[in-house]
Design a protein around this motif. Structure first.
Motif, PDB file in Angstrom:
ATOM      1  N   GLU A  80      -0.333   0.459  -2.876  1.00  0.00           N
ATOM      2  CA  GLU A  80       0.690   0.628  -1.837  1.00  0.00           C
ATOM      3  C   GLU A  80       0.207   0.097  -0.496  1.00  0.00           C
ATOM      4  O   GLU A  80       0.982  -0.485   0.276  1.00  0.00           O
ATOM      5  CB  GLU A  80       1.057   2.111  -1.705  1.00  0.00           C
ATOM      6  N   ASP A  87       0.616  -3.603  -0.552  1.00  0.00           N
ATOM      7  CA  ASP A  87       2.022  -3.967  -0.295  1.00  0.00           C
ATOM      8  C   ASP A  87       2.340  -3.872   1.198  1.00  0.00           C
ATOM      9  O   ASP A  87       2.995  -4.747   1.762  1.00  0.00           O
ATOM     10  CB  ASP A  87       2.971  -3.018  -1.049  1.00  0.00           C
ATOM     11  N   ASP A 146       3.533  -6.678   3.886  1.00  0.00           N
ATOM     12  CA  ASP A 146       4.734  -6.425   4.673  1.00  0.00           C
ATOM     13  C   ASP A 146       4.438  -6.611   6.169  1.00  0.00           C
ATOM     14  O   ASP A 146       5.210  -7.252   6.902  1.00  0.00           O
ATOM     15  CB  ASP A 146       5.187  -4.986   4.382  1.00  0.00           C
TER      16      ASP A 146
END
Lengths: 462, 462
Positions: free
Chosen positions: B290, B293, B297
């Motif tokens: 996560e 990610d 982002d």
């Protein structure tokens, strides 16, 4: 309809102010070095619908009386004192409508620095801030910040005029309305095409570059000033939206008010574009008799040496060389180049205009109306209200700056006793007006009115 | 026993800082112009037992990149920015132990003014304040406050040394301990015999008079500095109690730490009298995947032009003239007289010391360890804790300044996820230490240690 009274609480970031020695009285409490002292004060003022807390300031410690500051330190009269603007964010965080005015001095800091300070405060308070423009009239302050000495009175005002131009350019002319767009899709926080490089070059002030601060709610904070000399009044009539007046004699105050309004009109402003606030001391108790007892009690507590040291600093002349019981009209004040001509003028005028008795220096420590000191109201809420409304109606002032006496117990008494009395007479608001300080005070826009000299620095395309 | 991690949150009074453009991300929220933004931040930091909020600052807006500040304004990268010290009283009013450091610049204000500001803050916060001493390394700041231009780097430090002498005289030498006695019976608030006139005359700084402020809890606030150039390091080793380090390469950082500690010892200080805090970015999520990610982002959101405009300002050189994909080692940086030699040195050093891949300007917008940028930790709480403790142990730093990324959601994630992990490893406090900032950090007295150069300005009779 008669005017509502505008009301400020006059403070400094200090343990005591003009009524020297009252820190000793049981009616005084708290430690000005603590945040809670100021947040409690702010809440009290907001409870009383007081318009603003006005925080005076001075850099350095005056040392005119006997050539040193000993009496000021001993009696806690404006000394020690901490910086005032740092109090505002904490007080703003516990209030919603109370406004704040603070003194910053044009002789000791650069306009870019002061402009940024007040833009920051205006943002953080949602537009509840005013700047009291002071030129710095004490030798002690000049020496503290490395100037060779106190500049001539009128030169200080000339520099202050340049200073105001510089800050107006930053506040009014650097960022256009709509410069901050926060467009997430386009990836634009602020539109650089609407943010302008400012250049200021004048005799005493140089400044060049982009202003860090986006426009705050008022852009230019509400402007306070206390000019009372001929040059000071011209400055005030040009820039000030609120004027801090001192004087205890109605004809003198009425004359000051009239002349400032006239000067404002000569600047093409409206006569009522300058709110006139008179420094006043209120000694409040439920009855006149109790107030009279309190007055005597306060008088016994006041330290005359602290008062004289303070006034020596104000007028730039050592009052210790005079006999305490010599009538003031006999005092031979020298005429040095420096210092508050305004205060000197007041003392001279007041002395002459007080035919019914001889006032001495010793009287300056007493709670009576004395040349150069603030007007004093003593009595029950009804008596105080009579006196305050009488002054309003007889002098055309717009309100008062309440001096600090027994702190905070006398301010509490004023809020609890006098405010309801003034409200019942429909001479005091029953709730705050909406908006920024300027909106609350004038009932119109948040920004400088277009007729104000500062508005000329807006960019033409706006 | 291994050292506990000292942890600061690195802010500016601005909508965004070094990670340009992250204001656009849904993980960012709030308006920095509002008080509640800062009081909420302070409460979050105190919940996470973070040592201090460090508020950086710059006066004026850097305009090196393409010769204007457009990219900084557009991407909200350190612009707009408001004054930082005004945030402290509000944040202090909602916290008990959190401390505050802020930047004030020695080239733009007089020492008397800055000394008074920090004495006021130290009083209001009960001793929870630090001053980050910055000499002002940008042409834009110098022009804003009317200087003819940026002074030479080493001259700025020479002036700063004079400046420190002046403020030490005010903080340490003007009011003796016990000067404030508040003796109601004797009518003495402060004993004038214990308050001394300060005179400072040096090549660049003149100052004379009595200091307005009584001694605050720490007297001299905790001193931060970020010197990394040869001259800057000597200054830091002499004055700093906390050093703000930048660098992403362990051997370089370890070498900086070692050399500062050595220089401190040469100043007869203890090697551990300077706490070394490294700027670091943490990208935190419950799992490594996560976090990865989130990293991508964030990378998509970062605005490379804002980053390059910022670094152009830092190094005083317009990076827009280079190809984004040219390896940084090939960049031919000019050698102007001005600017952050430290940052330039870092970039040069880092480029040379990065043998395993070629780094380009474009990479500066990515969340990887890049020459001149902060070290970046990405991962689960465990991964972040591994990396942080690894840096602590391998470089002898004392902690980190966490940069602002997604604000406040990433700081919330750090507090909720990483802090407990570090606590479980006994590398992070489980409650605040008592006392002032200096006491909390060093576990000894509230005042400067007697070995510190500032202590020499205490009066002999104390």
């Amino acid at each position: 309809m008669k005017k509502e009274i505008t009301l400020n609480a006059l403070y400094m970031n200090s343990p005591g102010q003009t009524w020297a020695g009252l820190w000793k009285h049981p009616g005084s409490r708290g430690d000005f070095n603590k945040l809670s002292y100021w947040t409690d004060l702010a809440k009290l003022c907001e409870r009383g619908l007081i318009d603003a807390i006005f925080a005076a300031d001075g850099v350095g410690v005056m040392d005119v009386y006997e050539g040193n500051p000993a009496a000021l330190f001993r009696t806690a009269t404006t000394a020690p004192s901490n910086e005032p603007t740092l109090l505002i964010p904490a007080m703003a965080s516990v209030t919603k409508n109370l406004c704040f005015a603070a003194t910053s001095i044009t002789s000791y800091e650069h306009p870019f620095i002061i402009a940024r300070r007040y833009s920051t405060l205006d943002h953080l308070t949602d537009g509840r801030v005013a700047w009291n423009v002071v030129t710095g009239g004490y030798q002690a302050g000049a020496l503290a910040v490395g100037l060779p000495g106190l500049r001539d009175h009128d030169l200080r005002y000339d520099i202050a005029d340049e200073f105001m131009e510089a800050v107006y350019k930053l506040w009014e002319g650097s960022w256009e309305d709509g410069a901050v767009i926060r467009d997430v899709e386009a990836g634009i926080y602020a539109d650089p095409a609407k943010i302008h490089r400012i250049v200021h070059r004048s005799a005493h002030i140089q400044m060049e570059g982009y202003f860090n601060c986006s426009p705050s709610p008022q852009r230019t904070p509400l402007i306070y000033q206390a000019g009372a000399s001929p040059r000071g009044k011209i400055f005030a009539a040009k820039h000030a939206e609120c004027l801090f007046l001192v004087g205890h004699h109605k004809p003198y105050v009425a004359d000051q008010v009239k002349s400032i309004r006239q000067l404002a009109v000569e600047q093409r402003r409206d006569a009522n574009d300058v709110k006139m606030l008179l420094a006043a001391t209120a000694i409040v108790a439920p009855t006149d008799a109790e107030a009279e007892d309190l007055r005597q009690d306060i008088e016994r507590t006041v330290d005359i040496e602290g008062v004289l040291a303070l006034y020596s600093g104000f007028i730039g002349e050592d009052l210790s060389r005079f006999d305490l019981d010599e009538p003031m009209e006999n005092l031979k004040l020298s005429r040095g180049a420096d210092m508050s001509k305004a205060m000197r003028t007041i003392i001279e005028l007041m002395t002459r205009s007080y035919p019914d008795r001889q006032v001495t220096l010793r009287d300056m420590g007493k709670v009576i109306a004395v040349p150069g000191r603030d007007v004093v109201f003593t009595g029950s809420p009804q008596t105080i209200a009579d006196q305050m409304t009488g002054w309003m109606d007889d002098t055309d002032i717009d309100g008062f700056l309440l001096t600090r006496t027994l702190d905070p117990t006398q301010l509490e008494a004023f809020v609890d006793l006098v405010v309801p009395e003034l409200q019942s007479r429909q001479r005091y608001k029953t709730r705050y007006a909406e908006g920024t300080y300027r909106e609350k005070l004038f009932g119109r826009g948040a920004h400088l009115p277009s007729i104000h000299t500062g508005a000329a620095f807006r960019r033409a395309e706006r």
